[in-house]
Write an enzyme that holds these catalytic residues in place. Structure first.
Site, PDB file in Angstrom:
ATOM      1  N   ASP A   1      42.646  57.331  51.005  1.00  0.00           N
ATOM      2  CA  ASP A   1      42.161  57.810  49.711  1.00  0.00           C
ATOM      3  C   ASP A   1      40.920  58.665  49.953  1.00  0.00           C
ATOM      4  OD1 ASP A   1      40.080  56.073  50.130  1.00  0.00           O
ATOM      5  OD2 ASP A   1      40.596  54.705  48.515  1.00  0.00           O
TER       6      ASP A   1
ATOM      7  N   ARG B   1      37.355  52.265  36.807  1.00  0.00           N
ATOM      8  CA  ARG B   1      36.358  52.881  37.694  1.00  0.00           C
ATOM      9  C   ARG B   1      36.247  54.372  37.357  1.00  0.00           C
ATOM     10  NH1 ARG B   1      36.164  52.467  44.276  1.00  0.00           N
ATOM     11  NH2 ARG B   1      38.260  53.346  44.205  1.00  0.00           N
TER      12      ARG B   1
END
Ligand SMILES: CC(=O)SCCNC(=O)CCNC(=O)[C@H](O)C(C)(C)COP(=O)(O)OP(=O)(O)OC[C@H]1O[C@@H](n2cnc3c(N)ncnc32)[C@H](O)[C@@H]1OP(=O)(O)O
Ligand SMILES: O=CC(=O)O
Ligand SMILES: [Mg+2]
Length: 533
Positions: free
Chosen positions: A448, A164
Site C-alpha cells: 500500500d 481513516r
C-alpha cells in the site's frame, strides 16, 4: 451552491447526495477555521526536517514534561463498539470490500481513505456513499463480473466502522474553498461526520476515526479542535467522536503521551503503524550517512531493537493512560489458490499477533478476511472473556530516546536482490495506484502507500549516501536505471497481454521523479496525485 465553495470534480451518479449544500457548508467552515493552521503545522514539519538534516536529533520535549509526569489524567472511557478490539480488518471502501469487511467477523473495520486508497475523486465520493449505504443497509449488490451477490449480515454481527481520513499533507483539489484546494483530511472527516455521525449514533455507536501520519501533538490538537467545531455545528455533544492515533512517524514516537493528552476527551488509543514508521525513519534521517541507513526492507522485522523500543513504549504509554494499544499490519497475504502460500501467511501472522498479544496490545490489524480467525484465536488466548488488557501496565518497560534511535543495531544487509525488489515493487505498486487501487498483493505481500514509500525512499537514500551493496557495487543513479529497465522487462514478460503500457510508462516516470531527483519528495502520493485529472 454554497458561498465560496467550488466543486471541480465531475458529478457522477448520486454524488449530489453526498455534496449537499449543507455538507459543503460544514466543509467550508472546517477549512476556513483550520486551513491556515494546517499549513503552519506542515511548515513546522519542514523546519524540523531542516534541523535533522543539519545534524539535529529527536528527544522527548522538555516543554511538555509536566504532561508526562502528571499521573492524574486518563483518556475517555471506550465508546460503544470500541471496548473489544481484538481483531481489526483494514481496507478500501469500494462496495464489495465494504460488505466483505463488515461481515468478516472482525470487531472493527478501518474504512480506509489513506494508505489502502487512491484518492481519485470517484473513490472519495463513492466511498462516502458506500459508508452511508452500509449504515442504511441499502448496500446489497451483485458483482457484474462474477455474478456473486453480496449482502450485510445482521447489525449485531457487523464490525464497528472506524474511518481513516487522509493525512494532513494531502489536499482535495476537486473542492475549492475561497479559491484554494481544501485539506483532504478535513474533507474526508467532514463528509463522514455530516452523513454518518447521526446514523451511527442511532445504532448505538458513534463517529469513530483513525488519524494517520501525524508528526506532533500540535497536529493532534488541530484534530481535537476540528472535532469540537464539527460536533458543535452538527449539535452533537463534544466527546462523542473517538479517535485512535497511528503512531507511525518517528517524531510522534517522542510525543505519544502528549498526543493522547491533546485528544483525551476523544481518544480511543494509539496504533503502532509499523510501515509508515519505517518510512518516516528513512525519510527523517535520509541525509545523515551510513549510521542511519537501515537494511533492505524485507530484512527489517518487528524484533529490530528500535522497532521493539517503539512498540513497547506504545503499550506502556497507552495503558498508563487507560487507552487501547492496537497492533499493526503483518504484510503476509493468504491465498485461496495456493495452500503453501496460505500456510506461510498464517504462520507468519500467528507469530506476529502472538508477539503483540504477549507484549500487551489489546488487539491488532489484519489485511484480509481469511486472517481474522487466526488473529482472534491468538488474542482470545490472552484476553479470554476480558474485552482488552488495558490493566497490564507494563511498568517494566523503560525506553530512552537512544533506544528509539538505535538504528545501528538492526540486523540485515543491503543486497542487489533487495535493490531489485524495491524497484520492482515500487513500479508495480505505482502502476496499480495510478489505475485507481491503493492496495494490492505483490509477491504474496500486501503493498500500500506506506510500504511503497519505504521501497522508493530506500532507493533514494541508497543513491544519496553512496551505499555499497553486499556484493560490492555502489548504488548510483546509473545502476538504478539499469535495474529499472531489467525489472520492467521482467514485468512485461510476466504480465503479457495484461501489461498496461501507458500505465507502466507513467509509473516509470513517477518512480524516476521520486528516486533519482536530487530533491526528495516528502510523499510519493503528492506528485502522483498531480497525475489525476
Ligand atoms: C500500512 C497500512 O496502512 S496497512 C492498512 C492499509 N492496507 C490495507 O488495508 C490492505 C487491505 N487488503 C487489501 O486491500 C486486499 O486484501 C489485497 C489488495 C491486499 C488483496 O486483495 P485480493 O487480491 O482481492 O485478495 P483475494 O483475492 O484473496 O480476496 C478474497 C476475497 O476477500 C476479499 N478481501 C480481501 N481483502 C479484503 C479486505 N481487506 N477487506 C474486505 N474484503 C477483502 C476480496 O474482496 C475477495 O472477496 P470475494 O471473494 O467476494 O471476491
Ligand atoms: O498505517 C499503517 C502503517 O503501518 O503505515
Ligand atoms: Mg500508515
Amino acid at each position: 451552491m454554497t458561498d465560496g465553495v467550488e466543486v471541480r470534480g465531475p458529478l457522477g451518479e448520486r454524488y449530489d447526495e453526498i455534496l449537499t449544500p449543507e455538507a459543503l457548508g460544514l466543509l467550508a467552515a472546517l477549512q476556513r477555521e483550520f486551513g491556515a493552521r494546517r499549513k503552519e503545522l506542515l511548515r513546522a514539519r519542514q523546519e524540523r526536517q531542516e534541523r535533522l538534516s543539519a545534524g539535529g536529533t529527536l528527544d522527548f520535549l522538555p516543554e511538555t514534561a509536566e504532561i508526562r509526569t502528571d499521573d492524574s489524567w486518563r483518556v475517555a472511557d471506550p465508546a460503544p463498539g470500541l471496548e473489544d478490539r481484538r481483531v481489526e480488518i483494514t481496507g478500501p471502501t469500494d462496495r464489495k470490500m465494504t460488505i466483505n469487511a463488515l461481515n468478516s467477523g472482525a470487531k472493527v473495520w478501518l474504512a480506509d481513505f489513506e494508505d489502502a486508497n487512491t484518492p481519485l475523486w470517484a473513490n472519495m465520493i463513492e466511498g462516502q456513499l458506500n459508508l452511508r449505504d452500509a449504515l442504511d443497509r441499502t448496500i446489497d449488490f451483485t458483482d457484474p463480473r462474477s455474478g456473486k451477490s453480496y449482502a450485510l449480515k445482521d447489525d449485531a454481527q457487523l464490525a464497528t466502522i472506524v474511518v481513516r481520513p487522509r493525512g494532513w499533507h494531502m489536499e482535495e483539489k476537486h473542492l475549492l474553498v475561497d479559491g484554494e484546494p481544501m485539506s483532504g483530511s478535513l474533507f474526508d472527516f467532514g463528509l463522514y461526520m455530516f452523513h454518518s455521525a447521526r446514523r451511527q449514533l442511532a445504532k448505538g455507536k458513534g463517529p469513530y476515526f483513525y488519524l494517520p501520519k501525524m508528526e506532533s501533538h500540535r497536529e493532534a490538537r488541530l484534530w481535537n479542535d476540528a472535532f469540537n467545531l464539527a460536533q458543535d455545528i452538527l449539535e452533537i455533544p463534544r466527546g462523542t467522536i473517538r479517535a485512535t492515533v497511528l503512531i507511525e512517524t518517528i517524531p510522534a514516537a517522542f510525543e505519544m503521551e502528549e498526543i493522547l493528552y491533546e485528544l483525551r476527551d476523544h481518544s480511543a488509543g494509539l496504533n503502532a503503524g509499523r510501515w509508515d514508521y519505517l518510512f518516516s525513519v528513512i525519510k527523517k534521517f535520509r541525509d545523515r550517512g551510513a549510521d542511519y541507513v537501515l537494511p533492505e526492507r524485507n530484512a527489517i522485522t518487528m524484533t529490530a531493537p528500535f522497532m521493539r523500543a517503539y512498540t513497547e513504549l506504545l503499550v506502556r504509554t497507552c495503558h498508563k493512560r487507560g487507552a487501547h494499544a492496537i497492533g499493526g499490519m503483518a504484510a503476509f497475504i493468504p491465498s485461496r489458490k495456493d495452500p503453501e502460500v496460505n500456510k506461510v501467511a498464517l504462520e507468519k501472522v500467528r507469530a506476529d499477533k502472538t508477539r503483540e498479544s504477549t507484549d500487551g496490545f489489546d488487539g491488532s490489524w489484519v489485511a484480509h478476511p481469511d486472517l481474522v480467525p487466526v488473529c482472534r484465536e491468538v488474542f482470545d488466548g490472552v484476553l479470554g472473556d476480558k474485552p482488552n488488557q488495558r490493566d497490564r501496565l507494563r511498568e517494566d518497560v523503560k525506553v530512552s530516546a537512544a533506544d528509539l534511535l538505535n538504528f545501528k543495531a538492526t540486523p540485515g544487509d543491503i543486497t542487489e536482490a533487495g535493490l531489485r525488489n524495491n524497484i520492482d515493487v515500487a513500479l508495480r505498486y505505482l502502476a496499480t495506484w495510478l489505475d485507481g487501487a491503493g492496495a494490492v498483493a505483490i509477491h504474496n505481500l500486501m503493498e500500500d502507500a506506506a510500504t511503497a514509500e519505504i521501497s522508493r525512499s530506500q532507493v533514494w537514500q541508497w543513491i544519496r549516501n553512496g551505499v555499497k551493496l553486499k556484493e560490492g557495487e555502489t548504488v548510483t543513479r546509473e545502476l538504478v536505471e539499469r535495474i529499472l529497465e531489467e525489472e520492467l522487462a521482467n514485468i512485461r514478460t510476466e504480465l503479457g497481454d495484461a501489461y498496461n503500457e501507458p500505465r507502466y510508462n507513467e509509473a516509470v516516470a513517477l518512480f524516476k521523479q521520486v528516486t533519482l531527483a536530487d530533491e526528495y519528495s516528502e510523499f510519493l502520493t503528492t506528485p502522483a496525485y498531480v497525475r489525476f485529472p
